[in-house]
Design an enzyme around this catalytic site. Structure first.
Site, short mmCIF file in Angstrom:
data_model
loop_
_atom_site.label_atom_id
_atom_site.label_comp_id
_atom_site.label_asym_id
_atom_site.label_seq_id
_atom_site.Cartn_x
_atom_site.Cartn_y
_atom_site.Cartn_z
CE LYS A 79 -3.91 2.16 2.44
NZ LYS A 79 -4.89 2.05 3.54
CB SER A 154 -8.32 3.93 2.55
OG SER A 154 -7.46 3.26 3.46
CB SER A 178 -8.95 1.23 5.49
OG SER A 178 -9.69 2.42 5.50
#
Length: 496
Positions: A79, A154, A178
């Site tokens: 990420k 997210s 998330s």
């Protein structure tokens, strides 16, 4: 079976045995990324040559006899909120576009040491603020099950990469859901470890008392292996827990719920939930009962006010954390023509560099922390947080784990909630309490919804440092579901 269809555990074993090289495995996944990325857009950065060089270095370490972990040579999607000294780190924001950090996050460094091979950096909602990955400054990621739908957020780039078989593993961060929410809507496994169990050092902060790094995978065991690889005490993180890492891999390898007391959260089963989600959840409850667990209904009344409390606490912390992006030290700088003051340059840079959702949360947080409103808003929200923690404590005196749907609906169409922040925030209705309390929680696939044939997730919540319980129950369900389905929910790479 092609290399991209192997689990991370299988790939690690094959590489360790010399049956295949880390370079071959990396090349197969890079080819898959090249084939599918124009449609998925899971990645913000991929450099084929850098990745293959990493893989060759791991092969050399293994040939030299160096003892590496069980995931040595296995590819990983990272990420783009963890800093990486050899790749850009943008947090999907224009304000950090092209920024190359001078150091690695602890999670990054530990994964390198364990021999994982980085395929690239994945897309996310800007600064991890969102539930759909539509808030990225560089465009949305798409759900591999249905390209017109969101992959959650997210960490939507990370979930989509694993679901699309671009990577067997990926990292995410979970501030209000998330990791778990994207895992649920893309049909994979996503784990939020106990807060403080995985280091936040080098994680670009959204809300410091909530942010938690965690793993994505297509199997419960793979998720456990990845969590074990980057977890443990870190003196560089003041909130890091100085306690042994829970035995998550052992738990994932020994799935057994016989004799366990499992609590169904009363407040997360009813109005506002998609019927197909509730149908799959109730089937999973019956399956747990058939496996020998005792099912108990548990009431956690404070959970009903978790969402408004979270949307005061998280924006308040974000308004403080994002003050560091001031156009003076690094990142974007707008309007610095020699005629403007530092304050003017700062204002112009933030106006150009931050997206609408980030600005909304900064303003909400600044207001909640302002003189005359602090006690009424932020102070009250913290009291609610205490009540939620007490509800969890009371529940865990009666049961071993709690379960609920991970999210009230399946993946929604891209753009459907873009202009309705409240509808977007409701995607995290079931996940937020675990962040506020700091305990462990996992999402595992539990089937497809009747209405749209899209994945549904089951959430398993455990006490602080009870991460192993999440994996034990998750693995037991996974085994039972695979026996029913004739294999995993996501049996093969989607044809994209």
């Amino acid at each position: 079976m092609s290399l991209i269809h192997k689990t991370a555990a299988e790939l690690g074993a094959m590489i360790a045995a010399g049956e295949v090289s880390a370079e071959e495995v990396a090349a197969a996944h890079l080819d898959r990324i090249e084939e599918t990325e124009p449609k998925i857009r899971a990645f913000l950065h991929v450099d084929r040559e850098v990745t293959l060089a990493q893989a060759r270095a791991v092969d050399a370490r293994l040939r030299s006899g160096e003892k590496l972990g069980p995931l040595a040579g296995v590819p990983l999607a990272h990420k783009d909120i963890f800093v990486t000294k050899d790749m850009p780190t943008t947090a999907a924001s224009k304000i950090l576009e092209g920024w190359r950090p001078p150091y690695d996050a602890t999670v990054t460094a530990r994964l390198r040491e364990a021999g994982l091979v980085f395929l690239g950096k994945t897309n996310l909602d800007e600064f991890a603020m969102g539930s759909s990955t539509e808030n990225s400054a560089f465009g949305p990621t798409r759900n591999p099950w249905d390209l017109s739908r969101v992959p959650g957020g997210s960490s939507g780039g990370s979930s989509a990469a694993v679901a699309a078989y671009q990577a067997p593993l990926s990292t995410g961060t979970d501030t209000g859901g998330s990791i778990r929410q994207p895992a649920a809507v893309t049909g994979i496994v996503g784990m939020k470890p106990t807060y403080g169990g995985s280091s936040r050092y080098g994680l670009i902060a959204f809300a410091s008392s909530l942010d938690t790094p965690g793993p994505f995978a297509r199997t419960v065991l793979d998720a456990a292996l990845l969590q074990e690889a980057f977890s443990g005490h870190d003196p560089l993180d003041s909130t890091s827990i100085d306690r042994p890492v829970p035995k998550v891999v052992e738990a994932a390898r020994n799935p057994d719920v016989a004799g366990m007391r499992i609590g169904v959260v009363k407040e997360f089963d009813g109005e506002g939930y998609q019927p197909g989600v509730l149908n799959r959840f109730r089937e999973a409850v019956k399956m747990l009962e058939a496996l020998g667990a005792e099912i108990v209904e548990v009431s956690c009344p404070s959970f009903t006010v978790a969402l408004p409390a979270y949307y005061l606490i998280a924006p308040s912390e974000c308004s403080s954390n994002l003050a560091r992006f001031d156009a003076m030290r690094y990142g974007l700088r707008v309007g610095d023509d020699g005629t403007r003051s530092a304050e003017e340059v700062m204002a112009l840079t933030r106006a150009a560099g931050f997206g609408p959702e980030v600005k909304r949360r900064i303003m909400l947080g600044t207001y909640a922390l302002s003189s005359g409103y602090y006690d009424a808003y932020y102070g009250q929200a913290q009291k609610v947080r205490t009540l939620i923690a007490r509800d969890f404590e009371a529940a865990y005196q009666k049961v071993d784990v709690l379960i609920s749907p991970t999210t009230p609906t399946t993946a929604f169409p891209i753009g459907e909630r873009a202009d309705d922040p409240m509808a977007m925030y409701l995607a995290d209705l079931c996940t937020i309490p675990s962040n506020l309390a700091g305990n462990a929680a996992i999402s595992v696939p539990c089937g497809l919804a009747d209405e749209d044939n899209l994945p549904v997730g089951l959430q398993i919540m455990a006490p602080v440092l009870g991460d192993d319980r999440c994996y034990k129950v998750g693995a037991a369900l996974e085994k039972a579901f695979e026996a029913r389905w004739g294999g995993p929910l996501l049996k093969e790479a989607p044809a994209l």
